[in-house]
Scaffold this motif. Structure first.
Motif, PDB file in Angstrom:
ATOM      1  N   GLY A  28       0.978  -1.217  -0.201  1.00  7.53           N
ATOM      2  CA  GLY A  28      -0.055  -0.010  -0.094  1.00  7.53           C
ATOM      3  C   GLY A  28       0.950   1.339   0.089  1.00  7.53           C
ATOM      4  O   GLY A  28       0.218   2.128  -0.452  1.00  7.53           O
ATOM      5  N   GLN A  29       2.194   1.245   0.377  1.00  6.04           N
ATOM      6  CA  GLN A  29       2.748   2.482   0.593  1.00  6.04           C
ATOM      7  C   GLN A  29       3.791   2.410  -0.634  1.00  6.04           C
ATOM      8  O   GLN A  29       4.644   3.434  -0.887  1.00  6.04           O
ATOM      9  N   GLY A  30       3.529   1.507  -1.537  1.00 10.79           N
ATOM     10  CA  GLY A  30       4.428   1.735  -2.757  1.00 10.79           C
ATOM     11  C   GLY A  30       5.699   0.834  -2.708  1.00 10.79           C
ATOM     12  O   GLY A  30       6.766   0.991  -3.708  1.00 10.79           O
ATOM     13  N   LYS A  31       5.842   0.211  -1.744  1.00  5.28           N
ATOM     14  CA  LYS A  31       7.196  -0.493  -1.632  1.00  5.28           C
ATOM     15  C   LYS A  31       7.011  -1.725  -2.012  1.00  5.28           C
ATOM     16  O   LYS A  31       6.200  -2.535  -1.885  1.00  5.28           O
ATOM     17  N   SER A  32       8.291  -2.256  -2.886  1.00  7.66           N
ATOM     18  CA  SER A  32       8.310  -3.509  -3.526  1.00  7.66           C
ATOM     19  C   SER A  32       8.705  -4.662  -2.790  1.00  7.66           C
ATOM     20  O   SER A  32       9.557  -4.396  -1.641  1.00  7.66           O
ATOM     21  N   HIS A  33       8.214  -5.676  -2.731  1.00  8.16           N
ATOM     22  CA  HIS A  33       8.458  -6.814  -2.208  1.00  8.16           C
ATOM     23  C   HIS A  33       8.330  -8.098  -3.192  1.00  8.16           C
ATOM     24  O   HIS A  33       7.723  -8.229  -4.331  1.00  8.16           O
ATOM     25  N   GLU A  34       9.396  -9.211  -2.865  1.00 11.89           N
ATOM     26  CA  GLU A  34       9.284 -10.437  -3.848  1.00 11.89           C
ATOM     27  C   GLU A  34       9.320 -11.465  -2.731  1.00 11.89           C
ATOM     28  O   GLU A  34      10.272 -11.511  -1.687  1.00 11.89           O
ATOM     29  N   LEU A  35       8.502 -12.710  -2.954  1.00  8.94           N
ATOM     30  CA  LEU A  35       8.455 -13.758  -1.890  1.00  8.94           C
ATOM     31  C   LEU A  35       8.930 -14.792  -2.775  1.00  8.94           C
ATOM     32  O   LEU A  35       8.206 -14.918  -3.964  1.00  8.94           O
ATOM     33  N   GLU A  36       9.466 -15.768  -2.138  1.00 12.25           N
ATOM     34  CA  GLU A  36       9.516 -17.128  -2.716  1.00 12.25           C
ATOM     35  C   GLU A  36       8.412 -17.930  -2.291  1.00 12.25           C
ATOM     36  O   GLU A  36       8.185 -17.921  -1.126  1.00 12.25           O
ATOM     37  N   VAL A  37       8.024 -18.758  -3.498  1.00 16.09           N
ATOM     38  CA  VAL A  37       6.723 -19.662  -2.826  1.00 16.09           C
ATOM     39  C   VAL A  37       6.860 -20.965  -3.479  1.00 16.09           C
ATOM     40  O   VAL A  37       8.029 -21.434  -4.199  1.00 16.09           O
ATOM     41  N   SER A  38       6.284 -21.883  -2.598  1.00 17.17           N
ATOM     42  CA  SER A  38       6.217 -23.031  -3.299  1.00 17.17           C
ATOM     43  C   SER A  38       5.819 -23.387  -4.660  1.00 17.17           C
ATOM     44  O   SER A  38       4.834 -22.350  -4.994  1.00 17.17           O
ATOM     45  N   GLU A  39       5.991 -24.360  -5.554  1.00 15.19           N
ATOM     46  CA  GLU A  39       5.511 -24.795  -6.603  1.00 15.19           C
ATOM     47  C   GLU A  39       4.332 -24.925  -6.627  1.00 15.19           C
ATOM     48  O   GLU A  39       3.823 -24.405  -7.602  1.00 15.19           O
ATOM     49  N   GLN A  40       3.828 -25.414  -5.799  1.00 16.62           N
ATOM     50  CA  GLN A  40       1.975 -25.632  -5.733  1.00 16.62           C
ATOM     51  C   GLN A  40       1.494 -24.422  -5.608  1.00 16.62           C
ATOM     52  O   GLN A  40       0.599 -23.991  -6.365  1.00 16.62           O
ATOM     53  N   PHE A  41       1.869 -23.548  -4.655  1.00 17.83           N
ATOM     54  CA  PHE A  41       1.215 -22.123  -4.632  1.00 17.83           C
ATOM     55  C   PHE A  41       1.377 -21.461  -5.972  1.00 17.83           C
ATOM     56  O   PHE A  41       0.523 -20.668  -6.576  1.00 17.83           O
ATOM     57  N   PHE A  42       2.677 -21.423  -6.461  1.00 13.10           N
ATOM     58  CA  PHE A  42       2.915 -20.666  -7.697  1.00 13.10           C
ATOM     59  C   PHE A  42       1.813 -21.119  -8.856  1.00 13.10           C
ATOM     60  O   PHE A  42       1.266 -20.340  -9.738  1.00 13.10           O
ATOM     61  N   MET A  43       1.839 -22.548  -9.065  1.00 12.90           N
ATOM     62  CA  MET A  43       0.828 -23.095 -10.156  1.00 12.90           C
ATOM     63  C   MET A  43      -0.626 -22.763  -9.626  1.00 12.90           C
ATOM     64  O   MET A  43      -1.238 -22.405 -10.856  1.00 12.90           O
ATOM     65  N   GLU A  44      -0.900 -22.747  -8.628  1.00 10.96           N
ATOM     66  CA  GLU A  44      -2.387 -22.421  -8.152  1.00 10.96           C
ATOM     67  C   GLU A  44      -2.604 -20.948  -8.612  1.00 10.96           C
ATOM     68  O   GLU A  44      -3.766 -20.399  -9.076  1.00 10.96           O
ATOM     69  N   PHE A  45      -1.549 -20.061  -8.276  1.00  9.78           N
ATOM     70  CA  PHE A  45      -1.550 -18.663  -8.838  1.00  9.78           C
ATOM     71  C   PHE A  45      -1.698 -18.383 -10.303  1.00  9.78           C
ATOM     72  O   PHE A  45      -2.691 -17.518 -10.482  1.00  9.78           O
TER      73      PHE A  45
END
Length: 157
Positions: A28-45
């Motif tokens: 919300g403040q415009g700050k960039s974030h990057e998260l590493e996620v599981s393969e299952q979560f990535f595929m669902e997304f």
């Protein structure tokens, strides 16, 4: 077709030994974030992303646009509305028809209306009137000719 700007990005990073999955987004403040996620979560997304895209495309194809013109609505109408002139002529014609039927003798009028208005056949009317079907047929035919003659008077100037 313009789609909404995504609030995130998906990224795969492949190495020789494995594949890593990341989702990047801004808070919300415009700050960039990057998260590493599981393969299952990535595929669902990714599946969710495809379903949303398909839904937006379907919506775009089936949406009724605001600029629907009168002419378009007129062509789409199941029953095309009659013009004022047509309605007036039809009303006058109906009045003339009613007057012509009312001017018939009582017996002819009754038989004529039973046949044309109430859809009885000659045999049914004959049973009601206690006479033959041929008598009913002749009576209705004579009444029809009288009504036609009255209508011709109306149609001729």
């Amino acid at each position: 077709m313009a789609y909404r700007v995504k609030a995130y990005t998906l990224r795969e990073e492949s190495t020789e030994s494995s594949t890593r999955y990341f989702i990047s987004f801004k808070d919300g403040q415009g700050k960039s974030h990057e998260l590493e996620v599981s393969e299952q979560f990535f595929m669902e997304f990714r599946q969710m992303e495809r379903r949303n895209r398909n839904l937006l495309q379907w919506d775009e194809r089936h949406r009724e646009f605001n600029e629907v013109w009168d002419e378009t609505l007129y062509r789409r109408a199941l029953r095309v509305p009659k013009s004022l002139d047509e309605r007036m002529i039809e009303e006058e014609r109906n009045e003339t028809l009613c007057k012509a039927v009312e001017s018939l003798p009582e017996i002819q009028r009754r038989r004529f209306l039973l046949y044309y208005e109430h859809d009885f056949n000659f045999y049914q009317i004959a049973a009601m009137e206690h006479c033959t079907a041929s008598a009913i047929q002749k009576s209705v035919a004579i009444a029809k000719e009288k009504v036609k003659a009255e209508m011709r008077k109306y149609l001729q100037p």
